[in-house]
Design a protein around this motif. Structure first.
Motif, PDB file in Angstrom:
ATOM      1  N   ALA A 163       0.841  -1.200   0.000  1.00 17.25           N
ATOM      2  CA  ALA A 163       0.000   0.000   0.000  1.00 17.25           C
ATOM      3  C   ALA A 163       0.875   1.249   0.000  1.00 17.25           C
ATOM      4  CB  ALA A 163      -0.930  -0.003   1.211  1.00 17.25           C
ATOM      5  N   VAL A 164       0.608   2.162  -0.922  1.00 20.62           N
ATOM      6  CA  VAL A 164       1.419   3.362  -1.110  1.00 20.62           C
ATOM      7  C   VAL A 164       0.521   4.599  -1.054  1.00 20.62           C
ATOM      8  CG1 VAL A 164       2.989   4.598  -2.668  1.00 20.62           C
ATOM      9  CG2 VAL A 164       3.048   2.093  -2.555  1.00 20.62           C
ATOM     10  N   VAL A 165       0.933   5.595  -0.287  1.00 19.72           N
ATOM     11  CA  VAL A 165       0.207   6.863  -0.230  1.00 19.72           C
ATOM     12  C   VAL A 165       0.854   7.853  -1.185  1.00 19.72           C
ATOM     13  CG1 VAL A 165      -0.377   8.844   1.212  1.00 19.72           C
ATOM     14  CG2 VAL A 165      -0.605   6.527   2.125  1.00 19.72           C
ATOM     15  N   VAL A 166       0.031   8.477  -2.029  1.00 19.25           N
ATOM     16  CA  VAL A 166       0.518   9.471  -2.987  1.00 19.25           C
ATOM     17  C   VAL A 166      -0.308  10.741  -2.837  1.00 19.25           C
ATOM     18  CG1 VAL A 166       1.012   9.992  -5.402  1.00 19.25           C
ATOM     19  CG2 VAL A 166       1.146   7.626  -4.597  1.00 19.25           C
ATOM     20  N   VAL A 167       0.379  11.878  -2.690  1.00 15.99           N
ATOM     21  CA  VAL A 167      -0.255  13.201  -2.641  1.00 15.99           C
ATOM     22  C   VAL A 167       0.076  13.917  -3.941  1.00 15.99           C
ATOM     23  CG1 VAL A 167      -0.401  15.403  -1.416  1.00 15.99           C
ATOM     24  CG2 VAL A 167      -0.007  13.284  -0.130  1.00 15.99           C
ATOM     25  N   HIS A 168      -0.927  14.511  -4.572  1.00 18.92           N
ATOM     26  CA  HIS A 168      -0.769  15.067  -5.915  1.00 18.92           C
ATOM     27  C   HIS A 168      -0.849  16.588  -5.942  1.00 18.92           C
ATOM     28  CE1 HIS A 168      -1.191  10.984  -7.519  1.00 18.92           C
ATOM     29  NE2 HIS A 168      -2.125  10.836  -6.601  1.00 18.92           N
ATOM     30  N   GLY A 169      -0.211  17.165  -6.955  1.00 14.09           N
ATOM     31  CA  GLY A 169      -0.290  18.601  -7.186  1.00 14.09           C
ATOM     32  C   GLY A 169       1.037  19.292  -6.992  1.00 14.09           C
ATOM     33  N   LEU A 170       1.655  19.734  -8.084  1.00 14.07           N
ATOM     34  CA  LEU A 170       2.989  20.322  -8.042  1.00 14.07           C
ATOM     35  C   LEU A 170       2.956  21.837  -8.090  1.00 14.07           C
ATOM     36  CD1 LEU A 170       4.814  17.995 -10.605  1.00 14.07           C
ATOM     37  CD2 LEU A 170       4.622  17.707  -8.118  1.00 14.07           C
ATOM     38  N   PRO A 185      -1.760  19.099 -21.349  1.00  8.67           N
ATOM     39  CA  PRO A 185      -2.948  18.432 -20.805  1.00  8.67           C
ATOM     40  C   PRO A 185      -2.591  17.196 -19.984  1.00  8.67           C
ATOM     41  CG  PRO A 185      -3.282  19.006 -23.109  1.00  8.67           C
ATOM     42  CD  PRO A 185      -1.827  19.245 -22.814  1.00  8.67           C
ATOM     43  N   SER A 186      -3.250  17.077 -18.857  1.00  2.65           N
ATOM     44  CA  SER A 186      -3.063  15.897 -18.012  1.00  2.65           C
ATOM     45  C   SER A 186      -3.536  14.657 -18.753  1.00  2.65           C
ATOM     46  CB  SER A 186      -3.865  16.050 -16.723  1.00  2.65           C
ATOM     47  OG  SER A 186      -3.954  14.819 -16.043  1.00  2.65           O
ATOM     48  N   GLU A 187      -2.812  13.594 -18.587  1.00  4.22           N
ATOM     49  CA  GLU A 187      -3.156  12.342 -19.247  1.00  4.22           C
ATOM     50  C   GLU A 187      -4.463  11.759 -18.715  1.00  4.22           C
ATOM     51  OE1 GLU A 187      -0.873   8.162 -19.531  1.00  4.22           O
ATOM     52  OE2 GLU A 187       0.345   9.899 -20.042  1.00  4.22           O
ATOM     53  N   ILE A 188      -4.811  12.075 -17.488  1.00  7.71           N
ATOM     54  CA  ILE A 188      -6.017  11.506 -16.885  1.00  7.71           C
ATOM     55  C   ILE A 188      -7.188  12.476 -16.847  1.00  7.71           C
ATOM     56  CG2 ILE A 188      -4.767   9.834 -15.478  1.00  7.71           C
ATOM     57  CD1 ILE A 188      -5.078  11.816 -13.146  1.00  7.71           C
ATOM     58  N   ALA A 189      -6.918  13.769 -17.005  1.00  3.21           N
ATOM     59  CA  ALA A 189      -7.961  14.793 -17.029  1.00  3.21           C
ATOM     60  C   ALA A 189      -7.472  15.921 -17.916  1.00  3.21           C
ATOM     61  CB  ALA A 189      -8.264  15.288 -15.624  1.00  3.21           C
ATOM     62  N   PRO A 190      -7.698  15.834 -19.229  1.00  2.00           N
ATOM     63  CA  PRO A 190      -7.116  16.792 -20.181  1.00  2.00           C
ATOM     64  C   PRO A 190      -7.489  18.240 -19.915  1.00  2.00           C
ATOM     65  CG  PRO A 190      -7.992  14.869 -21.325  1.00  2.00           C
ATOM     66  CD  PRO A 190      -8.435  14.752 -19.899  1.00  2.00           C
ATOM     67  N   GLU A 191      -8.557  18.489 -19.169  1.00  2.00           N
ATOM     68  CA  GLU A 191      -8.947  19.862 -18.849  1.00  2.00           C
ATOM     69  C   GLU A 191      -8.016  20.498 -17.826  1.00  2.00           C
ATOM     70  OE1 GLU A 191     -10.831  17.238 -18.743  1.00  2.00           O
ATOM     71  OE2 GLU A 191     -12.363  17.523 -20.298  1.00  2.00           O
ATOM     72  N   LEU A 192      -7.179  19.693 -17.189  1.00  3.95           N
ATOM     73  CA  LEU A 192      -6.225  20.172 -16.190  1.00  3.95           C
ATOM     74  C   LEU A 192      -4.800  20.109 -16.730  1.00  3.95           C
ATOM     75  CD1 LEU A 192      -7.516  18.414 -12.952  1.00  3.95           C
ATOM     76  CD2 LEU A 192      -7.639  20.842 -13.487  1.00  3.95           C
ATOM     77  N   PRO A 193      -3.920  20.979 -16.241  1.00  2.00           N
ATOM     78  CA  PRO A 193      -2.500  20.868 -16.621  1.00  2.00           C
ATOM     79  C   PRO A 193      -1.877  19.635 -15.984  1.00  2.00           C
ATOM     80  CG  PRO A 193      -2.794  22.592 -14.979  1.00  2.00           C
ATOM     81  CD  PRO A 193      -4.178  22.150 -15.382  1.00  2.00           C
ATOM     82  N   LEU A 194      -0.921  19.081 -16.668  1.00  5.49           N
ATOM     83  CA  LEU A 194      -0.251  17.869 -16.203  1.00  5.49           C
ATOM     84  C   LEU A 194       0.323  18.044 -14.805  1.00  5.49           C
ATOM     85  CD1 LEU A 194       0.739  15.024 -16.856  1.00  5.49           C
ATOM     86  CD2 LEU A 194       2.719  16.034 -17.979  1.00  5.49           C
ATOM     87  N   GLY A 195       0.903  19.210 -14.536  1.00  7.21           N
ATOM     88  CA  GLY A 195       1.502  19.435 -13.221  1.00  7.21           C
ATOM     89  C   GLY A 195       0.509  19.383 -12.086  1.00  7.21           C
ATOM     90  N   ALA A 196      -0.755  19.702 -12.360  1.00  7.74           N
ATOM     91  CA  ALA A 196      -1.768  19.727 -11.305  1.00  7.74           C
ATOM     92  C   ALA A 196      -2.150  18.338 -10.832  1.00  7.74           C
ATOM     93  CB  ALA A 196      -3.010  20.468 -11.785  1.00  7.74           C
ATOM     94  N   THR A 197      -1.958  17.330 -11.684  1.00 13.39           N
ATOM     95  CA  THR A 197      -2.321  15.967 -11.300  1.00 13.39           C
ATOM     96  C   THR A 197      -1.115  15.094 -10.963  1.00 13.39           C
ATOM     97  OG1 THR A 197      -2.330  15.256 -13.620  1.00 13.39           O
ATOM     98  CG2 THR A 197      -4.421  16.019 -12.696  1.00 13.39           C
ATOM     99  N   SER A 198       0.082  15.635 -11.084  1.00 10.23           N
ATOM    100  CA  SER A 198       1.299  14.849 -10.872  1.00 10.23           C
ATOM    101  C   SER A 198       1.608  14.691  -9.387  1.00 10.23           C
ATOM    102  CB  SER A 198       2.478  15.520 -11.572  1.00 10.23           C
ATOM    103  OG  SER A 198       2.243  15.614 -12.958  1.00 10.23           O
ATOM    104  N   PRO A 199       2.259  13.581  -9.009  1.00 17.50           N
ATOM    105  CA  PRO A 199       2.539  13.332  -7.595  1.00 17.50           C
ATOM    106  C   PRO A 199       3.617  14.242  -7.031  1.00 17.50           C
ATOM    107  CG  PRO A 199       3.496  11.601  -8.936  1.00 17.50           C
ATOM    108  CD  PRO A 199       2.688  12.450  -9.861  1.00 17.50           C
ATOM    109  N   ALA A 200       3.366  14.729  -5.826  1.00 18.32           N
ATOM    110  CA  ALA A 200       4.324  15.587  -5.134  1.00 18.32           C
ATOM    111  C   ALA A 200       4.984  14.869  -3.969  1.00 18.32           C
ATOM    112  CB  ALA A 200       3.631  16.850  -4.630  1.00 18.32           C
ATOM    113  N   LEU A 201       4.231  14.026  -3.279  1.00 19.96           N
ATOM    114  CA  LEU A 201       4.738  13.280  -2.124  1.00 19.96           C
ATOM    115  C   LEU A 201       4.308  11.824  -2.257  1.00 19.96           C
ATOM    116  CD1 LEU A 201       3.712  15.759   0.745  1.00 19.96           C
ATOM    117  CD2 LEU A 201       5.992  15.497  -0.262  1.00 19.96           C
TER     118      LEU A 201
END
Length: 260
Positions: A163-170, A185-201
């Motif tokens: 089990a892995v915890v991931v926090v998103h948003g750069l 465009p984010s690969e999982i939500a094209p309406e959002l920028p890629l950096g907004a959905t990417s893992p930070a922690l």
């Protein structure tokens, strides 16, 4: 021991045996888990999590600070999840197979797996809430402290140590990638920028004694990266919901059938 003491001792032992026999058996996943979350994609943020689990109930205490503060002139809605069913490790630059400076969904899934539980601030905590920004942590410093129900897949992943915890948003200023990459465009939500959905922690949940906390990359399964390293993507299982946060304008729903 006198006769009176012997007489009293026998019933006491019998009562203890009955009490133990009537106690529910401890499941393999029951216990206390924790992780000090490692930094990904140039984030300067920090985070810790403890998870106390009994059956399908998990008491979450997530503390996050120093992440991106704002998004579209509103508090940044950071989403976070328990991923699982894979290797139980966080992505590293070596996972960037196409060399574009971003670890996308396909590149990250083999390490940490799909979303099993969404660590929401309130309400439902299923994978369907994976991108529900209204239930994400707001701003750069926040906490999630609540008891949630976890499904069988999450329970099995905890027991297996995957089990892995991931926090998103750069934060665009520290991500270490060109603006055109961060804002693509984010690969999982094209309406959002890629950096907004990417893992930070990111960190692997490790079973501990109560009050203990693992530290560093070896304990969490995270290789800490500098600000010049790669960005990443989240893996979402089942369906996705992107709900509007304060000041947000997006609404996306993707069914599992869409990815079939």
């Amino acid at each position: 021991m006198n006769k009176k003491m012997r007489f009293l001792a026998v019933p006491a032992l019998a009562i203890s045996a009955v009490a133990l026999a009537g106690s529910p058996a401890m499941a393999a996943h029951d216990g206390s888990y924790s992780s000090t979350l490692g930094q990904l994609n140039g984030t300067t943020g920090t985070g810790t999590i403890t998870l106390d689990v009994a059956g399908d109930q998990a008491t979450v205490n997530l503390q996050v600070s120093g992440l991106a503060e704002t998004f579209m002139d509103a508090p940044f809605p950071h989403v976070q999840h328990i991923h699982g069913g894979a290797k139980g490790v966080c992505p590293t630059p070596a996972d960037d197979a196409n060399g574009d400076g971003i670890i996308n969904v396909a590149e990250g899934v083999p390490g940490y797996g799909d979303i099993l539980t969404t660590l929401t601030t309130s309400g439902a905590s299923t994978p369907a809430e994976g991108l529900n920004l209204a239930l994400g942590g707001q701003g750069g410093t926040y906490s999630v402290a609540r008891t949630i129900t976890i499904d069988e897949a999450t329970q099995k992943s905890l027991a297996a140590g995957t089990a892995v915890v991931v926090v998103h948003g750069l934060d665009a200023t520290t991500a270490g990638v060109p603006a055109e990459v961060f804002g693509s465009p984010s690969e999982i939500a094209p309406e959002l920028p890629l950096g907004a959905t990417s893992p930070a922690l990111c960190g692997t949940l490790v079973k501990t004694q109560m009050g203990e906390m693992p530290y560093g990359g070896a304990d969490t399964g995270v290789a800490t990266e500098s600000s010049s390293n790669t960005a990443g993507m989240i893996a979402l299982g089942g369906g996705l919901v992107l709900a509007a946060a304060a000041g947000g304008t997006y609404a996306v729903r993707r069914r599992a059938a869409d990815n079939a």
